[in-house]
Design a protein around this motif. Sequence first.
Motif, PDB file in Angstrom:
ATOM      1  N   THR A  46       0.811  -1.211   0.000  1.00 43.52           N
ATOM      2  CA  THR A  46       0.000   0.000   0.000  1.00 43.52           C
ATOM      3  C   THR A  46       0.845   1.263   0.000  1.00 43.52           C
ATOM      4  OG1 THR A  46      -1.704   1.235   1.224  1.00 43.52           O
ATOM      5  CG2 THR A  46      -0.160  -0.089   2.530  1.00 43.52           C
ATOM      6  N   SER A  47       0.288   2.296  -0.601  1.00 40.58           N
ATOM      7  CA  SER A  47       0.863   3.639  -0.522  1.00 40.58           C
ATOM      8  C   SER A  47       0.120   4.479   0.504  1.00 40.58           C
ATOM      9  CB  SER A  47       0.790   4.323  -1.897  1.00 40.58           C
ATOM     10  OG  SER A  47      -0.577   4.527  -2.267  1.00 40.58           O
ATOM     11  N   GLY A  48      -0.716   3.823   1.317  1.00 42.78           N
ATOM     12  CA  GLY A  48      -1.536   4.580   2.251  1.00 42.78           C
ATOM     13  C   GLY A  48      -2.621   5.381   1.555  1.00 42.78           C
ATOM     14  N   GLY A  49      -3.023   4.920   0.385  1.00 48.67           N
ATOM     15  CA  GLY A  49      -4.086   5.589  -0.350  1.00 48.67           C
ATOM     16  C   GLY A  49      -3.659   6.859  -1.052  1.00 48.67           C
ATOM     17  N   ALA A  50      -2.368   7.149  -1.063  1.00 41.63           N
ATOM     18  CA  ALA A  50      -1.855   8.364  -1.690  1.00 41.63           C
ATOM     19  C   ALA A  50      -1.177   8.031  -3.013  1.00 41.63           C
ATOM     20  CB  ALA A  50      -0.878   9.059  -0.753  1.00 41.63           C
ATOM     21  N   ALA A  51      -0.807   9.080  -3.745  1.00 41.57           N
ATOM     22  CA  ALA A  51      -0.126   8.862  -5.023  1.00 41.57           C
ATOM     23  C   ALA A  51       1.211   8.178  -4.831  1.00 41.57           C
ATOM     24  CB  ALA A  51       0.052  10.205  -5.741  1.00 41.57           C
ATOM     25  N   THR A  52       1.897   8.492  -3.735  1.00 43.53           N
ATOM     26  CA  THR A  52       3.151   7.824  -3.393  1.00 43.53           C
ATOM     27  C   THR A  52       3.107   7.434  -1.923  1.00 43.53           C
ATOM     28  OG1 THR A  52       4.372   9.801  -2.677  1.00 43.53           O
ATOM     29  CG2 THR A  52       4.388   9.281  -5.043  1.00 43.53           C
ATOM     30  N   ALA A  53       3.882   6.411  -1.583  1.00 48.56           N
ATOM     31  CA  ALA A  53       3.902   5.962  -0.192  1.00 48.56           C
ATOM     32  C   ALA A  53       4.424   7.050   0.741  1.00 48.56           C
ATOM     33  CB  ALA A  53       4.762   4.699  -0.077  1.00 48.56           C
TER      34      ALA A  53
ATOM     35  N   GLY B 207       1.689   9.082   1.920  1.00 43.34           N
ATOM     36  CA  GLY B 207       0.603   8.396   2.614  1.00 43.34           C
ATOM     37  C   GLY B 207       0.978   7.820   3.955  1.00 43.34           C
ATOM     38  N   THR B 208       2.011   8.350   4.591  1.00 34.59           N
ATOM     39  CA  THR B 208       2.517   7.716   5.810  1.00 34.59           C
ATOM     40  C   THR B 208       1.514   7.740   6.961  1.00 34.59           C
ATOM     41  OG1 THR B 208       3.674   9.791   6.317  1.00 34.59           O
ATOM     42  CG2 THR B 208       4.964   8.025   5.284  1.00 34.59           C
ATOM     43  N   ASP B 209       0.728   8.799   7.103  1.00 33.35           N
ATOM     44  CA  ASP B 209      -0.244   8.846   8.205  1.00 33.35           C
ATOM     45  C   ASP B 209      -1.270   7.723   8.070  1.00 33.35           C
ATOM     46  OD1 ASP B 209       1.043  11.010   9.288  1.00 33.35           O
ATOM     47  OD2 ASP B 209      -0.389  12.498   8.553  1.00 33.35           O
ATOM     48  N   GLN B 210      -1.796   7.558   6.864  1.00 37.05           N
ATOM     49  CA  GLN B 210      -2.791   6.508   6.656  1.00 37.05           C
ATOM     50  C   GLN B 210      -2.145   5.123   6.683  1.00 37.05           C
ATOM     51  OE1 GLN B 210      -6.674   6.944   5.383  1.00 37.05           O
ATOM     52  NE2 GLN B 210      -6.186   6.205   3.325  1.00 37.05           N
ATOM     53  N   LEU B 211      -0.908   5.030   6.243  1.00 35.12           N
ATOM     54  CA  LEU B 211      -0.202   3.755   6.315  1.00 35.12           C
ATOM     55  C   LEU B 211      -0.085   3.305   7.766  1.00 35.12           C
ATOM     56  CD1 LEU B 211       2.851   2.791   4.167  1.00 35.12           C
ATOM     57  CD2 LEU B 211       2.831   2.211   6.585  1.00 35.12           C
ATOM     58  N   ALA B 212       0.224   4.239   8.655  1.00 36.57           N
ATOM     59  CA  ALA B 212       0.314   3.910  10.077  1.00 36.57           C
ATOM     60  C   ALA B 212      -1.037   3.465  10.622  1.00 36.57           C
ATOM     61  CB  ALA B 212       0.833   5.115  10.856  1.00 36.57           C
TER      62      ALA B 212
END
Length: 251
Positions: free
Chosen positions: A153-160, A163-168
């Motif tokens: 996953t990229s955390g729902g963002a264009a790049t990982a 998307g770090t907040d959502q990845l967490a």
Amino acid sequence: MSARPALEIAVTSPAGARTAREHGADRVELCTGLELGGLTPSAALIEAAVEAGPPVQVLVRCRPGDFVYDAEEVALMAAEVRSAVTSGAAGVVIGALTADGGLDVRAVAALTEAAHAAGRPVEVTLHRAVDQAADPVAAAALLPGLGLTRVLTSGGAATAAEGTDQLAAMSAAAPGVEMMAGGGVRPSAIPQLVAAGATAVHLSAKTRAAPRRGGSWVPLGASGASAEQDTHFITDPAVVAEARRVLDTAG
């Protein structure tokens, strides 16, 4: 002490699998059509990559475009999963969504069941379909109950890196599921991704192969906007090695 973060490299050939192995990858994800987001490789290609490289995770995606599949497409991908496992894959990379943006639990369960039909341990990764879900965190929360090994996953963002907040948040929602950060990953972003909870990182480490055509060039499809761009991707050993170095330091 926790295990070091794993490095996965997306490759499209046995040569790419060898390059990844020789420069520090823990495993590879094998696909074709990397410029299309990746498509299912052939059985012969899987067998050759298994022979050449580290453990091979096979992307199973029967077509480009969205991740909403009909029953015929799910049945086709289940057959591709079984073929990949028979060809020696250590794992498969799958995913499906419903038309309203939820995780297609029925399709994911069917593909996971197909992966385990051979009766040997097979890893199952949910691919970046999760990043196109209406709620990636809610989708991730379903994974432990489905028996998946990891999520890419990229955390729902264009790049990982974006998307770090959502990845967490996804990591917290899916205990026991390996959280693998992928999507536009550069080696310089790896410490940030590990700090956000990624226990593995995924990158293509790709570069364009130099065209080897001897004659004139004419466009043969949508992929070729120019003679220079109408080529294929190969694995860059320097990028793999740098990612391994940075990951070891970050972990």
